[in-house]
Motif scaffolding. Sequence first.
Motif, PDB file in Angstrom:
ATOM      1  N   ALA A 270       1.019  -1.316  -0.028  1.00 30.83           N
ATOM      2  CA  ALA A 270       0.097   0.137   0.108  1.00 30.83           C
ATOM      3  C   ALA A 270       0.769   1.286   0.016  1.00 30.83           C
ATOM      4  O   ALA A 270       0.528   2.382  -0.476  1.00 30.83           O
ATOM      5  CB  ALA A 270      -1.146  -0.012   1.187  1.00 30.83           C
ATOM      6  N   ALA A 271       2.004   1.051   0.877  1.00 31.21           N
ATOM      7  CA  ALA A 271       3.018   2.515   0.710  1.00 31.21           C
ATOM      8  C   ALA A 271       3.527   2.624  -0.200  1.00 31.21           C
ATOM      9  O   ALA A 271       3.843   3.824  -0.820  1.00 31.21           O
ATOM     10  CB  ALA A 271       3.811   2.130   1.901  1.00 31.21           C
ATOM     11  N   ALA A 272       4.053   1.458  -1.108  1.00 30.45           N
ATOM     12  CA  ALA A 272       4.803   1.587  -2.333  1.00 30.45           C
ATOM     13  C   ALA A 272       4.110   1.688  -3.718  1.00 30.45           C
ATOM     14  O   ALA A 272       4.668   2.009  -4.875  1.00 30.45           O
ATOM     15  CB  ALA A 272       5.950   0.556  -2.432  1.00 30.45           C
TER      16      ALA A 272
ATOM     17  N   MET B 274      -6.517  -1.767   2.133  1.00 27.31           N
ATOM     18  CA  MET B 274      -5.627  -1.344   1.374  1.00 27.31           C
ATOM     19  C   MET B 274      -5.927   0.019   0.773  1.00 27.31           C
ATOM     20  O   MET B 274      -5.310   0.955   0.747  1.00 27.31           O
ATOM     21  CB  MET B 274      -5.298  -2.480   0.104  1.00 27.31           C
ATOM     22  N   LEU B 275      -7.307   0.192   0.349  1.00 28.62           N
ATOM     23  CA  LEU B 275      -7.651   1.583  -0.212  1.00 28.62           C
ATOM     24  C   LEU B 275      -7.494   2.728   1.094  1.00 28.62           C
ATOM     25  O   LEU B 275      -6.901   3.645   0.736  1.00 28.62           O
ATOM     26  CB  LEU B 275      -9.015   1.501  -0.527  1.00 28.62           C
ATOM     27  N   ALA B 276      -7.826   2.406   2.298  1.00 32.86           N
ATOM     28  CA  ALA B 276      -7.648   3.375   3.381  1.00 32.86           C
ATOM     29  C   ALA B 276      -6.134   3.561   3.599  1.00 32.86           C
ATOM     30  O   ALA B 276      -5.920   4.686   4.164  1.00 32.86           O
ATOM     31  CB  ALA B 276      -8.335   2.727   4.483  1.00 32.86           C
ATOM     32  N   GLU B 277      -5.106   2.748   3.339  1.00 28.57           N
ATOM     33  CA  GLU B 277      -3.987   2.932   3.508  1.00 28.57           C
ATOM     34  C   GLU B 277      -3.137   3.284   2.334  1.00 28.57           C
ATOM     35  O   GLU B 277      -1.764   3.525   2.679  1.00 28.57           O
ATOM     36  CB  GLU B 277      -3.224   1.557   4.096  1.00 28.57           C
ATOM     37  N   LEU B 278      -3.704   3.685   1.391  1.00 29.11           N
ATOM     38  CA  LEU B 278      -2.945   4.215   0.086  1.00 29.11           C
ATOM     39  C   LEU B 278      -2.771   5.655   0.255  1.00 29.11           C
ATOM     40  O   LEU B 278      -3.545   6.535   0.945  1.00 29.11           O
ATOM     41  CB  LEU B 278      -3.822   4.181  -1.157  1.00 29.11           C
ATOM     42  N   PRO B 279      -1.572   6.026   0.185  1.00 22.65           N
ATOM     43  CA  PRO B 279      -1.058   7.703   0.016  1.00 22.65           C
ATOM     44  C   PRO B 279      -2.083   8.166  -0.785  1.00 22.65           C
ATOM     45  O   PRO B 279      -2.501   7.791  -1.987  1.00 22.65           O
ATOM     46  CB  PRO B 279       0.410   7.540  -0.355  1.00 22.65           C
ATOM     47  N   SER B 280      -2.064   9.575  -0.332  1.00 17.96           N
ATOM     48  CA  SER B 280      -2.907  10.411  -1.000  1.00 17.96           C
ATOM     49  C   SER B 280      -2.354  10.708  -2.679  1.00 17.96           C
ATOM     50  O   SER B 280      -1.108  10.706  -2.785  1.00 17.96           O
ATOM     51  CB  SER B 280      -3.017  11.716  -0.405  1.00 17.96           C
TER      52      SER B 280
END
Length: 720
Positions: A145-147, A176-182
């Motif tokens: 999610a971070a990358a 996963m959607l909630a943890e995606l960077p803006s």
Amino acid sequence: MSNEDLRNAADTVLARLVGDPSGTARLREDQWRAIEALVADHRRALVVQRTGWGKSAVYFVATALLREQGSGPTVIVSPLLALMRNQVEAAERAGIRARTINSSNTEEWDAVRAEVAAGEVDVLLVSPERLNNPDFRDNVLPQLAAATGLLVVDEAHCISDWGHDFRPDYRRLRTMLAELPSGVPVLATTATANARVTADVADQLGTGSGSDALVLRGPLDRESLSLNVLELPDAAHRLAWLADHLDDLPGSGIIYTLTVAAAEEVTAYLRQCGHTVTSYTGKTENADRQQAEEDLLANRVKALVATSALGMGFDKPDLGFVVHLGSPSSPIAYYQQVGRAGRGVEHAEVLLLPGKEDEAIWRYFASLAFPPEDQVRRTLDVLAGSERPLSLPALEPLVELRRSRLEIMLKVLDVDGAVHRVKGGWISTGRPWVYDTERYVWVAKQREAEQQAMRDYATTTGCRMEFLRRQLDDEAAAPCGRCDNCAGARFDAAVSPQALTSARGELGRPGVEVEPRKMWPTGLASVGIDLKGRIPAGEQAAPGRALGRLSDIGWGNRLRPMLAPQAPDGPVPDDVARAVVEVLADWAKGPGGWASGDASALPRPVGVVTMASHTRPQLIDSLGRGIAQVGRMPLLGQIAYEPGSDTAHIPRSNSAQRLRALDGTLVLPPELAGALAEAAGPVLLVDDYTETGWTLAMAARLLRRAGAGAVLPLVLAVQG
């Protein structure tokens, strides 16, 4: 980079993807709009477009452009292995490095994760069940999610339980959607979603009306498809029609069946008739599936005879036909499956051969829906009362749910926050949870409406493609001019006498092996039953026989009405009795049979034992007496139930619950025990049908302990 330069770069990637050395390939305007939204504007997009529109081109082109801008890898959540294999090959053509993490390549996972971490992977395809694996969810998913540079949710209708192919693992995407960077773009794609499913998917993925997302919903006509329906009198005529006309269908294709048993029956028959066909079902080994796909892609077979296991997972642009031997329960599922054909050819034939058994199969699959509230609450209470995580085998004896249904329910509860999957099993979170009665009632009504729509599709005199498009809420639906109702029937019902005779012979051939139970279910100690591990050889049943499977299209069609819960009891019909005698004769002469002459063969049975029944006593008694008379052996007696036992409510939900209810319920009357001791040899154990196999196993244990040399189960039908 200007939008014009970006468009030119996108077309260059497309040319590589489709293998166009001239570089003249161009994206369609709607494909470009999706790519522009993802790459230039970093927006979220929901694409609802017909099969063959080019959804994969959108996310592969977008991936290449985003990677050139320095974005992280694209993560594609894709439901089926065949689709993954197709997409990895397509990505390579465009110079995109793609890898997968799924259940078939566990030995590669560490290497794939290392390559992703090193920036060597452009696209990572992940199967949805990985999202709910504790290790993947806790250790890999946050890193992804971070990358991630682009998240793609393929076949996004699976996220909605309003749809025909709901998969609860997809719900984990919310995390996963909630943890995606803006600013990380998201693309959701599907070809099979009506307005309700589209709205539900959009809401869950953040692409709904309140978001700044692009929604592309196009017309769903498939200009290459000619839709046809052919009503035939029975299963034998449908098989005979296929044998006579399969070679007349263009190219190679798919023959869909509703059950695994039917797929195996049809494959065996068509091969016997000289056709090159291969079966493809949920029971097919992965290596055999891959070989079957390759054979169809290379046109080495005329058809795959497949269940819905092939549903979304296959891409062959020149597929010439799709035939359904039996009607799916949903027009949306039907549209999806027929959409496999005619993607890269001007004309493909689509034919539905509905059967009388279809509705019984629909009812069976409908029974696997989300459980009633009391069963859900029981599961939550059991987990709340446990001091340790409970695995599915440990939980199963404590609840009245089959393992597959229990697992699906737990995954839904996990997403809802009521339970959590950890290493070792499932735990309760203690959070409040509300049973959404209104939603589940509406889902059930939606299923009924879809079934009625499939009945209407088969009988409509209007345009069939227009009918399907309206079922998917396609506002542009109009008569196609190609289907049998628009352009005239393309097929007639004629079958040759030879094909009909051979089909009747194949479907009328009685006899299915009944595999005995050899291991006790795990977790029985938790419900007070001291049985575990392997059933001792001296207490096991031998392999048995059944006249047929309830799910097949041969004897199943004859046996289903006779063994239905509401069917009246009565003596065994003459045709069924004759077929049972044929099964016995083949059994006796076959390998290991008592008349085979094999050195290791069992001795001839010395008598017949029947099972007591509160629902079909006449049927079982007449069957047992008839077998004893024909076989010239005594009817030794009947295994009874303890007086007052509630046999009508012995659960069939799972093995442990059934054994718990059967334990101490079956008894051996003294006269039967005496007859067994006197006869001293193998016995035939006769019952109406078997589903879990545990009644036969417990009865065999009693008989073996009383001195029976072997127990040979003989039933009319097996479930499945």
